[in-house]
Design a protein around this motif. Structure first.
Motif, PDB file in Angstrom:
ATOM      1  N   LEU A 108      -2.629  42.818-123.247  1.00  0.00           N
ATOM      2  CA  LEU A 108      -3.500  43.947-123.566  1.00  0.00           C
ATOM      3  C   LEU A 108      -3.642  44.077-125.076  1.00  0.00           C
ATOM      4  N   VAL A 109      -4.855  44.425-125.508  1.00  0.00           N
ATOM      5  CA  VAL A 109      -5.164  44.530-126.932  1.00  0.00           C
ATOM      6  C   VAL A 109      -5.747  45.905-127.232  1.00  0.00           C
ATOM      7  N   ASP A 110      -5.261  46.511-128.305  1.00  0.00           N
ATOM      8  CA  ASP A 110      -5.834  47.745-128.846  1.00  0.00           C
ATOM      9  C   ASP A 110      -6.462  47.361-130.181  1.00  0.00           C
ATOM     10  N   THR A 111      -7.784  47.451-130.291  1.00  0.00           N
ATOM     11  CA  THR A 111      -8.452  46.986-131.511  1.00  0.00           C
ATOM     12  C   THR A 111      -8.122  47.850-132.725  1.00  0.00           C
ATOM     13  N   ARG A 142     -13.398  52.328-132.256  1.00  0.00           N
ATOM     14  CA  ARG A 142     -14.574  51.492-132.464  1.00  0.00           C
ATOM     15  C   ARG A 142     -14.538  50.321-131.490  1.00  0.00           C
ATOM     16  N   HIS A 143     -15.666  50.070-130.853  1.00  0.00           N
ATOM     17  CA  HIS A 143     -15.753  48.955-129.902  1.00  0.00           C
ATOM     18  C   HIS A 143     -16.320  47.718-130.595  1.00  0.00           C
ATOM     19  N   PHE A 144     -15.663  46.597-130.368  1.00  0.00           N
ATOM     20  CA  PHE A 144     -16.098  45.326-130.933  1.00  0.00           C
ATOM     21  C   PHE A 144     -16.551  44.406-129.809  1.00  0.00           C
ATOM     22  N   ALA A 145     -17.482  43.506-130.121  1.00  0.00           N
ATOM     23  CA  ALA A 145     -17.884  42.496-129.151  1.00  0.00           C
ATOM     24  C   ALA A 145     -16.667  41.642-128.813  1.00  0.00           C
ATOM     25  N   GLU A 147     -16.337  38.539-128.276  1.00  0.00           N
ATOM     26  CA  GLU A 147     -16.228  37.308-129.065  1.00  0.00           C
ATOM     27  C   GLU A 147     -15.708  37.584-130.468  1.00  0.00           C
ATOM     28  N   GLU A 148     -15.981  38.789-130.996  1.00  0.00           N
ATOM     29  CA  GLU A 148     -15.407  39.172-132.290  1.00  0.00           C
ATOM     30  C   GLU A 148     -13.894  39.303-132.175  1.00  0.00           C
ATOM     31  N   VAL A 149     -13.430  39.880-131.085  1.00  0.00           N
ATOM     32  CA  VAL A 149     -11.989  40.019-130.863  1.00  0.00           C
ATOM     33  C   VAL A 149     -11.355  38.636-130.716  1.00  0.00           C
ATOM     34  N   ARG A 150     -12.007  37.767-129.950  1.00  0.00           N
ATOM     35  CA  ARG A 150     -11.502  36.397-129.786  1.00  0.00           C
ATOM     36  C   ARG A 150     -11.354  35.714-131.144  1.00  0.00           C
ATOM     37  N   GLU A 151     -12.390  35.835-131.967  1.00  0.00           N
ATOM     38  CA  GLU A 151     -12.365  35.180-133.280  1.00  0.00           C
ATOM     39  C   GLU A 151     -11.287  35.770-134.168  1.00  0.00           C
ATOM     40  N   ALA A 152     -11.149  37.108-134.142  1.00  0.00           N
ATOM     41  CA  ALA A 152     -10.149  37.762-134.993  1.00  0.00           C
ATOM     42  C   ALA A 152      -8.731  37.324-134.632  1.00  0.00           C
ATOM     43  N   LEU A 162     -11.647  39.890-121.620  1.00  0.00           N
ATOM     44  CA  LEU A 162     -12.370  40.898-120.867  1.00  0.00           C
ATOM     45  C   LEU A 162     -12.195  42.266-121.500  1.00  0.00           C
ATOM     46  N   ALA A 163     -13.187  43.135-121.312  1.00  0.00           N
ATOM     47  CA  ALA A 163     -13.027  44.543-121.643  1.00  0.00           C
ATOM     48  C   ALA A 163     -12.300  45.213-120.489  1.00  0.00           C
ATOM     49  N   CYS A 164     -11.523  46.244-120.793  1.00  0.00           N
ATOM     50  CA  CYS A 164     -10.687  46.858-119.773  1.00  0.00           C
ATOM     51  C   CYS A 164     -10.512  48.345-120.068  1.00  0.00           C
TER      52      CYS A 164
END
Length: 200
Positions: A108-111, A142-145, A147-152, A162-164
């Protein structure tokens, strides 16, 4: 011999839910478990000041100090046992025991605290454990795309992202289904590779 008997015990599958402090692991398991979840939530006290960073989750008052546990029956033949890891680095010594025998993991990721994802990602990548990345959508964040999360995070393109919403049972079930698909894909891919290696 025929396939599984109608009276056969369901296949038990161990799944690990991981990620940083306050990312939603306890909530995720509680949203889907068909039994009363076991958790080891304890109050955050002055002892953790200067040890556990609460930046971005200042309102958090409790934290998992050992594990969370829940269970969900996907169908009559498969039962998932969900184990949530503690998010603090000082409890990382528990991870090996919790992950032992796991078929796969959900990170799980919290941006708002994306850097907290790296320890879990590094751990499962090093072990070769199949995993999916689930970006927990917190209210007001803030919501990120994806693919932006993947790249980061530098995640390989083959890893599902996936978004969750960890509070919602349908969303949690979708993430679990994605993990099971990833596990099947990884094991299927290994079959031909092993056959080719033996043929050399």
């Amino acid at each position: 011999m025929s396939g599984r008997s109608d009276n056969a015990a369901p296949l038990a599958v161990k799944i690990v839910i991981s990620g940083g402090l306050g990312v939603g692991k306890t909530t995720f398991i509680g949203a889907i478990s068909e039994i009363e979840p076991l958790d080891t939530e304890a109050a955050i006290t002055q002892v953790s000041v200067g040890v556990d960073s609460l930046a971005g989750v200042e309102n958090k008052t409790t934290t998992t100090v050992a594990l969370d546990f829940g269970r969900i029956t996907l169908d009559p033949t498969i039962v998932l046992y969900l184990f949530g890891t503690p998010g603090q680095d000082r409890f990382s010594f528990l991870w090996d025991d919790l992950v032992e025998g796991a078929l796969g993991s959900i990170v799980l990721v919290d941006t708002r605290r994306i850097e907290d994802s790296f320890p879990a990602l590094d751990y499962f990548e090093e072990r070769g454990t199949p995993f999916v990345l689930a970006v927990n959508r917190f209210d007001g964040a803030r919501h990120f795309a994806l693919e932006e999360v993947r790249e980061a995070l530098g995640i390989d393109g083959g890893v599902p992202v996936l978004a969750c919403d960890a509070r919602g049972r349908p969303s949690v079930r979708e993430v679990l289904a994605a993990l099971m698909d990833e596990v099947v894909r990884r094991h299927t891919a290994r079959g031909p590779a092993r056959a080719a290696a033996l043929a050399r």
